[in-house]
Design a protein around this motif. Sequence first.
Motif, PDB file in Angstrom:
ATOM      1  N   ILE A  25     -12.273  13.048 -16.989  1.00 41.84           N
ATOM      2  CA  ILE A  25     -11.063  13.341 -16.218  1.00 41.84           C
ATOM      3  C   ILE A  25     -11.115  12.591 -14.890  1.00 41.84           C
ATOM      4  O   ILE A  25     -12.113  12.672 -14.163  1.00 41.84           O
ATOM      5  CB  ILE A  25     -10.909  14.843 -15.949  1.00 41.84           C
ATOM      6  N   GLY A  26     -10.060  11.872 -14.623  1.00 38.15           N
ATOM      7  CA  GLY A  26     -10.000  11.103 -13.385  1.00 38.15           C
ATOM      8  C   GLY A  26      -8.908  11.596 -12.459  1.00 38.15           C
ATOM      9  O   GLY A  26      -7.882  12.118 -12.907  1.00 38.15           O
ATOM     10  N   TRP A  27      -9.146  11.435 -11.182  1.00 34.51           N
ATOM     11  CA  TRP A  27      -8.145  11.638 -10.142  1.00 34.51           C
ATOM     12  C   TRP A  27      -7.815  10.275  -9.542  1.00 34.51           C
ATOM     13  O   TRP A  27      -8.722   9.489  -9.242  1.00 34.51           O
ATOM     14  CB  TRP A  27      -8.635  12.574  -9.046  1.00 34.51           C
ATOM     15  N   PHE A  28      -6.529  10.050  -9.326  1.00 36.17           N
ATOM     16  CA  PHE A  28      -6.038   8.802  -8.779  1.00 36.17           C
ATOM     17  C   PHE A  28      -5.040   9.131  -7.678  1.00 36.17           C
ATOM     18  O   PHE A  28      -4.513  10.243  -7.612  1.00 36.17           O
ATOM     19  CB  PHE A  28      -5.347   7.979  -9.875  1.00 36.17           C
ATOM     20  N   ARG A  29      -4.756   8.149  -6.840  1.00 38.58           N
ATOM     21  CA  ARG A  29      -3.742   8.379  -5.816  1.00 38.58           C
ATOM     22  C   ARG A  29      -2.982   7.090  -5.548  1.00 38.58           C
ATOM     23  O   ARG A  29      -3.502   5.983  -5.773  1.00 38.58           O
ATOM     24  CB  ARG A  29      -4.365   8.903  -4.528  1.00 38.58           C
ATOM     25  N   GLN A  30      -1.776   7.256  -5.082  1.00 39.27           N
ATOM     26  CA  GLN A  30      -0.965   6.106  -4.710  1.00 39.27           C
ATOM     27  C   GLN A  30      -0.156   6.451  -3.478  1.00 39.27           C
ATOM     28  O   GLN A  30       0.607   7.426  -3.477  1.00 39.27           O
ATOM     29  CB  GLN A  30      -0.053   5.659  -5.844  1.00 39.27           C
ATOM     30  N   ALA A  31      -0.359   5.658  -2.455  1.00 41.91           N
ATOM     31  CA  ALA A  31       0.397   5.807  -1.221  1.00 41.91           C
ATOM     32  C   ALA A  31       1.564   4.835  -1.242  1.00 41.91           C
ATOM     33  O   ALA A  31       1.514   3.799  -1.917  1.00 41.91           O
ATOM     34  CB  ALA A  31      -0.518   5.532  -0.024  1.00 41.91           C
ATOM     35  N   PRO A  32       2.614   5.135  -0.498  1.00 46.97           N
ATOM     36  CA  PRO A  32       3.779   4.237  -0.472  1.00 46.97           C
ATOM     37  C   PRO A  32       3.381   2.823  -0.073  1.00 46.97           C
ATOM     38  O   PRO A  32       2.670   2.613   0.927  1.00 46.97           O
ATOM     39  CB  PRO A  32       4.684   4.868   0.593  1.00 46.97           C
ATOM     40  N   GLY A  33       3.809   1.852  -0.860  1.00 52.30           N
ATOM     41  CA  GLY A  33       3.541   0.463  -0.547  1.00 52.30           C
ATOM     42  C   GLY A  33       2.122   0.001  -0.821  1.00 52.30           C
ATOM     43  O   GLY A  33       1.764  -1.125  -0.471  1.00 52.30           O
ATOM     44  N   LYS A  34       1.327   0.862  -1.440  1.00 52.68           N
ATOM     45  CA  LYS A  34      -0.069   0.500  -1.708  1.00 52.68           C
ATOM     46  C   LYS A  34      -0.369   0.553  -3.205  1.00 52.68           C
ATOM     47  O   LYS A  34       0.350   1.201  -3.972  1.00 52.68           O
ATOM     48  CB  LYS A  34      -1.017   1.441  -0.959  1.00 52.68           C
ATOM     49  N   GLU A  35      -1.440  -0.122  -3.583  1.00 51.71           N
ATOM     50  CA  GLU A  35      -1.898  -0.092  -4.966  1.00 51.71           C
ATOM     51  C   GLU A  35      -2.431   1.299  -5.310  1.00 51.71           C
ATOM     52  O   GLU A  35      -2.980   1.997  -4.452  1.00 51.71           O
ATOM     53  CB  GLU A  35      -3.015  -1.111  -5.162  1.00 51.71           C
ATOM     54  N   ARG A  36      -2.295   1.648  -6.565  1.00 51.22           N
ATOM     55  CA  ARG A  36      -2.918   2.878  -7.028  1.00 51.22           C
ATOM     56  C   ARG A  36      -4.423   2.755  -6.955  1.00 51.22           C
ATOM     57  O   ARG A  36      -4.981   1.692  -7.236  1.00 51.22           O
ATOM     58  CB  ARG A  36      -2.498   3.172  -8.462  1.00 51.22           C
ATOM     59  N   GLU A  37      -5.071   3.827  -6.591  1.00 48.80           N
ATOM     60  CA  GLU A  37      -6.529   3.809  -6.362  1.00 48.80           C
ATOM     61  C   GLU A  37      -7.188   4.909  -7.175  1.00 48.80           C
ATOM     62  O   GLU A  37      -6.703   6.053  -7.187  1.00 48.80           O
ATOM     63  CB  GLU A  37      -6.797   4.027  -4.868  1.00 48.80           C
ATOM     64  N   GLY A  38      -8.285   4.584  -7.817  1.00 51.80           N
ATOM     65  CA  GLY A  38      -9.102   5.609  -8.444  1.00 51.80           C
ATOM     66  C   GLY A  38      -9.884   6.350  -7.391  1.00 51.80           C
ATOM     67  O   GLY A  38     -10.543   5.723  -6.568  1.00 51.80           O
TER      68      GLY A  38
END
Length: 117
Positions: free
Chosen positions: A34-47
């Motif tokens: 199970i992974g958690w990821f995040r994406q901020a506005p204007g930025k690449e998605r990050e693991g």
Amino acid sequence: QVQLVESGGGLVQPGGSLRLSCAASGIILDYYDIGWFRQAPGKEREGVSCIKRSDDKSYYAGSVRGRFTISRDSAKNTVYLQMNRLKPADTAVYYCASDCSFDARYRGQGTQVTVSS
């Protein structure tokens, strides 16, 4: 029908804490990495973090290591992401997925985390 549902996001001040939950129906999370990821506005998605199904070994992005902790609750079929000492740079939509890659078979819809004073 399989669903992953994230919850626990919100607005928190810098230095604060949040615990995100990834609750599943239709699958047993213990059978998956199970992974958690995040994406901020204007930025690449990050693991952000991942927990392996084989041995529960966990992995973290360098930006969160030492502040975030991933864990499982098998009885609740839920994976958590405990986030401490939050920074404005942690502001993003956070997603869970049924793999350490975002190209997982199952993904949630995301929960917003905003770190601001």
